[in-house]
Write a protein that holds these residues in place. Sequence first.
Motif, short mmCIF file in Angstrom:
data_model
loop_
_atom_site.label_atom_id
_atom_site.label_comp_id
_atom_site.label_asym_id
_atom_site.label_seq_id
_atom_site.Cartn_x
_atom_site.Cartn_y
_atom_site.Cartn_z
N LEU A 198 0.86 -1.18 0.00
CA LEU A 198 0.00 0.00 0.00
C LEU A 198 0.89 1.23 0.00
N GLY A 199 0.88 1.95 -1.11
CA GLY A 199 1.73 3.13 -1.21
C GLY A 199 1.26 4.24 -0.28
N LYS A 200 2.15 5.16 0.00
CA LYS A 200 1.78 6.30 0.84
C LYS A 200 0.79 7.22 0.13
N ASP A 201 0.57 6.95 -1.18
CA ASP A 201 -0.46 7.67 -1.93
C ASP A 201 -1.83 7.02 -1.78
N GLY A 202 -1.90 5.94 -0.95
CA GLY A 202 -3.17 5.26 -0.71
C GLY A 202 -3.56 4.27 -1.79
#
Length: 438
Positions: free
Chosen positions: A119-123
């Motif tokens: 899960l990227g920090k961009d959601g």
Amino acid sequence: MCMEDLLAHKEEINRLMARYGVKFGIYKNGTFKERLFPFDPIPRVIPADDYAELEKGLVQRVTALNLFLKDIYAEKKIIKDGVVPEEFVYRSPGYLAQCEGILPSKGVYSHISGIDLVLGKDGVWYILEDNLRIPSGASYPLIARNLCRRCSPETFRQNKVVDNRNYGQLLRETMDYVNTGGINVIFTPGRYNAAYFEHSFLAEQTGAVLAEPDDLFVSNDKLYYRGNHGTIQVGAIYRRISDEYLDPLCFEPTSLIGVPNIMEVYRAGNVGLMNAPGNGVADDKGIYYFVPKMIRYYLDEEPILKNAPTFLPFYEEDMKYTLEHMERLVIKDVAEAGGYGVIFGRDLTREQLQNLKETVKREPRRFISQEVIDFQDLEIVEGNTTVMRKADLRAFVLAGETVRVWPSGLTRFSRRPDSFVVNSSQGGGFKDTWILSH
């Protein structure tokens, strides 16, 4: 989330893990070392709406991968139509010419797929790898949840967590669907395998027989199990042995852990073999690049889940980009697995960087390059405090009569503060994965 009870019972849970032998073996410097698989009591939590989208994307992806495998060992339309270059199929270490023309029972190739995501920090969820050969790990969150529930039943009464205890049932239904007549067997190379705990645990959960190489034999194009009360025909076999060791008369002739002529039984349609030999062509890191194209080609749909931004040095434009930006990319050797063969350009000296560039130029099919995804950290317990560490998720997708996602998963985390590599074989730990219900 009212999880204080789980934290308070951390030591008790890990003692129970040790008692039940929840172990993972590691080969290091030619030596096999078995250790407890470190468990962290703080679960990964996925809200119901997020999971619904994740589930749709995983079903879509595994459906397309199964269609690709069926195509590649038969008509090869995707090659003829120029979607996937034939070099990426026939030069893949996972492609097995011996499997040409074999149609597995019910046409299913990847019965149990382990899809690794972050899960990227961009959601946004990104797929890192598709594991379609012998993906391991489902038993660990399964037994962890059971032990946590035993130690802290109040936690699960206070939180709306989807029950994950149905994995054994899902796996048994998958085995029954492709069973050609006979008992279900989980085939293990033995207790010195890294995931032997899982093999025995899943046999118990599914009601299948746990068999080692000497327990199985072929006669008249059928597979049999030597039981205490005579021989019994095997109808479905969930094998936990690599392709090359499966049948010494078909693959590696020196294998002592395979079953001679099992491929002839499989070719004759007299056993459901899970997962199908030759699946490695679809989880090759080079083929990974083409999965979004497969989804469009076979399903006429747009991919729901994203690949990590990936470049193939095989293509001139991607080679140029890789060489010019290598210091900020991650380079992966397509033949490696388990966290090996992963090189972060930022960690290399100028000389090492130049050497790697020369190797990539010399062997472009051997590597892919990817942008480094800054994926989310999760909280873990360390000593008397909590710290943040990188974590991924292995989702388990079972394909039988329908394609279903197990509402749980193996969340693995790095135990080193500066590491993006979370693999169990690299010393990582694991968490339970909670899917919340509405």
